[in-house]
Enzyme design. Structure first.
Site, PDB file in Angstrom:
ATOM      1  N   GLY A 168       0.803  -1.214   0.000  1.00 60.70           N
ATOM      2  CA  GLY A 168       0.000   0.000   0.000  1.00 60.70           C
ATOM      3  C   GLY A 168       0.839   1.269   0.000  1.00 60.70           C
ATOM      4  O   GLY A 168       0.533   2.233  -0.713  1.00 60.70           O
TER       5      GLY A 168
ATOM      6  N   THR B 176      11.203  -7.210 -11.308  1.00 57.53           N
ATOM      7  CA  THR B 176      10.580  -8.511 -11.522  1.00 57.53           C
ATOM      8  C   THR B 176       9.376  -8.678 -10.603  1.00 57.53           C
ATOM      9  O   THR B 176       9.453  -8.408  -9.405  1.00 57.53           O
ATOM     10  CB  THR B 176      11.606  -9.635 -11.270  1.00 57.53           C
ATOM     11  OG1 THR B 176      12.696  -9.433 -12.148  1.00 57.53           O
ATOM     12  CG2 THR B 176      10.992 -11.004 -11.505  1.00 57.53           C
TER      13      THR B 176
ATOM     14  N   CYS C 259       1.198   3.085  13.513  1.00 59.87           N
ATOM     15  CA  CYS C 259       2.432   3.614  12.959  1.00 59.87           C
ATOM     16  C   CYS C 259       3.094   4.614  13.889  1.00 59.87           C
ATOM     17  O   CYS C 259       4.222   5.016  13.674  1.00 59.87           O
ATOM     18  CB  CYS C 259       2.159   4.272  11.610  1.00 59.87           C
ATOM     19  SG  CYS C 259       1.590   3.078  10.416  1.00 59.87           S
TER      20      CYS C 259
HETATM   21  C1  LIG Z   1      -1.731  -0.318   6.150  1.00 55.62           C
HETATM   22  C2  LIG Z   1      -2.081   0.917   5.396  1.00 55.62           C
HETATM   23  C3  LIG Z   1      -1.245   1.425   4.390  1.00 55.62           C
HETATM   24  C4  LIG Z   1       0.109   0.842   4.087  1.00 55.62           C
HETATM   25  O1  LIG Z   1       0.037  -0.385   3.424  1.00 55.62           O
HETATM   26  P1  LIG Z   1       1.349  -1.345   3.441  1.00 55.62           P
HETATM   27  O2  LIG Z   1       0.984  -2.454   2.526  1.00 55.62           O
HETATM   28  O3  LIG Z   1       1.505  -1.764   4.877  1.00 55.62           O
HETATM   29  O4  LIG Z   1       2.496  -0.540   2.940  1.00 55.62           O
HETATM   30  C5  LIG Z   1      -1.655   2.535   3.687  1.00 55.62           C
HETATM   31  N1  LIG Z   1      -2.830   3.125   3.955  1.00 55.62           N
HETATM   32  C6  LIG Z   1      -3.662   2.675   4.908  1.00 55.62           C
HETATM   33  C7  LIG Z   1      -4.958   3.371   5.140  1.00 55.62           C
HETATM   34  C8  LIG Z   1      -3.316   1.558   5.670  1.00 55.62           C
HETATM   35  O5  LIG Z   1      -4.130   1.130   6.625  1.00 55.62           O
END
Ligand SMILES: *Cc1c(COP(=O)(O)O)cnc(C)c1O
Length: 382
Positions: free
Chosen positions: A69, A235, A323
């Protein structure tokens, strides 16, 4: 152990693992290779792309697989800002975004972009009209999350995208916490870019995707080979991508029934605590929320102390924001909602998921009924 931190990450679904294993073992080919082993991996990759596209109401060539994400959010913001730097140098986002968006916007700001952060009301909602008022002739992107990771509050994305488009601006949404919890359809929402990640929906960590509507200008910040239509060099993580598509299909099969089940459990939790403890605040309760998330503050208690107490009882939950666990500051999301800093400091996030049961919730309530009054007696809060 009882796990109540599904918004931080989820356990891998066993059917997802099963779908992934061949691509970690016998079917290990590189999708860019021309011989049979490579073509086999390519076929699995493109099937996953079609499956993910169908789940989101998108076309396969609109899906770019990423390393999660955070990377998808970076690709959206940096990619559009870079591609449209001749058109303008302004983006609009909100004060309650995940750090993957907020810190990226800040980094772009350090590079000379202008960033406007819209606030939220007391229930955590962004007002689309306010977004509209922030858009300028040089605005290149509006990025507002679909559902908040801390409070579960759902934003009016359809209206926000409409406002952005009416002003000639692109719209991105971080839908990491919405996917698998509420229906997500890129056409229905009208967004140009949408982020998702596998590990929040019982898939593997380090695998995500960015939906990029056809024709959306985007210059990838990641340079290298021509993978993913030159929008994400490197990749492809074939096993992770197969895992993402399997996880998405599985979670959507029971979206409604599971949503109703979790909403009942959350109500059970919030009702029990509200009835038996004084000074309980449910953040975002006035808004529509994804069904699994409850963000609670107990007046005159530190959230950290509650979490430690729960941990001693084998219960996993988060303080205000996963976080910021190692930062003493209260959550930026709760502060943006106007929650008093001391109350925000007391926030605890309970996020439910597929293995949560009523007896787990009752156990949590039991521990909190014992813990919160005891912590209040010994706390330094006046
Ligand atoms: C967990 C999260 C992310 C980050 O995703 P990752 O795959 O852990 O990098 C981004 N946005 C929101 C709203 C999230 O809850």
């Amino acid at each position: 152990m009882i796990y109540f931190d599904y918004n931080a990450t989820t356990p891998l679904h066993e059917d997802v693992l099963e779908a992934m294993v061949p691509f970690l073992t016998l079917r290990f080919g590189n999708p860019s290779s021309y011989y049979q082993l490579g073509r086999d991996a390519r076929q699995a990759l493109e099937q996953a792309r079609r499956d993910v596209a169908v789940c989101l109401g998108a076309q396969p060539d609109e899906i770019v697989f990423t390393g999660g994400g955070t990377e998808a959010d970076n690709l959206a913001l940096r990619g559009v800002a870079h591609a449209l730097r001749e058109k303008g140098r302004h983006i609009v986002t909100s004060a309650v975004e995940h750090h993957a968006v907020l810190r990226t916007a800040e980094a772009l700001q350090a590079d000379g972009l202008d960033v406007t952060c819209v606030g939220v009301d007391a229930s955590g909602c962004v007002d689309p009209d306010q977004v509209g008022r922030c858009i300028r002739p040089d605005t290149v992107l509006v990025s507002i999350m679909a559902a908040n990771n801390e409070t579960g509050v759902i934003q009016p994305i359809r209206e926000i995208a409409a406002v952005a488009h009416a002003a000639g601006t692109l719209c991105h949404t971080d839908a990491v916490q919405a996917v698998g919890k509420v229906p997500v359809d890129v056409g229905d929402w009208g967004v140009d870019l949408l982020t998702l990640t596998a590990h929040k929906i019982y898939g593997p960590k380090g695998s995500g995707a960015l939906y990029i509507k056809r024709g959306t200008p985007l210059l990838s910040p990641i340079t290298g080979g021509h993978h993913e239509q030159s929008r994400r060099a490197g990749t492809e993580n074939v096993a992770g991508i197969v895992g993402l598509s399997a996880a998405l299909r599985i979670v959507l099969e029971s979206l409604e029934t599971e949503g109703r089940r979790l909403e009942v459990l959350r109500q059970r939790l919030e009702d029990a605590l509200g009835a038996q403890l004084d000074g309980v605040h449910v953040h975002g309760a006035g808004a529509s929320r994804v069904p699994n998330t409850s963000n609670l503050s107990f007046a005159r208690v530190d959230g950290e102390a509650v979490i430690l107490d729960l941990d001693l009882h084998g219960i996993c939950a988060a303080t205000g924001s996963a976080c910021t666990t190692h930062e003493p500051e209260p959550s930026h999301v709760l502060l943006a909602m106007g929650v008093e800093p001391r109350l925000a400091q007391g926030a605890v996030r309970i996020s439910l998921g597929k293995d949560s049961t009523a007896s787990d919730v009752d156990r949590l309530v039991g521990v909190l009924l014992d813990s919160v009054p005891r912590l209040r007696r010994i706390s330094s809060f006046a």
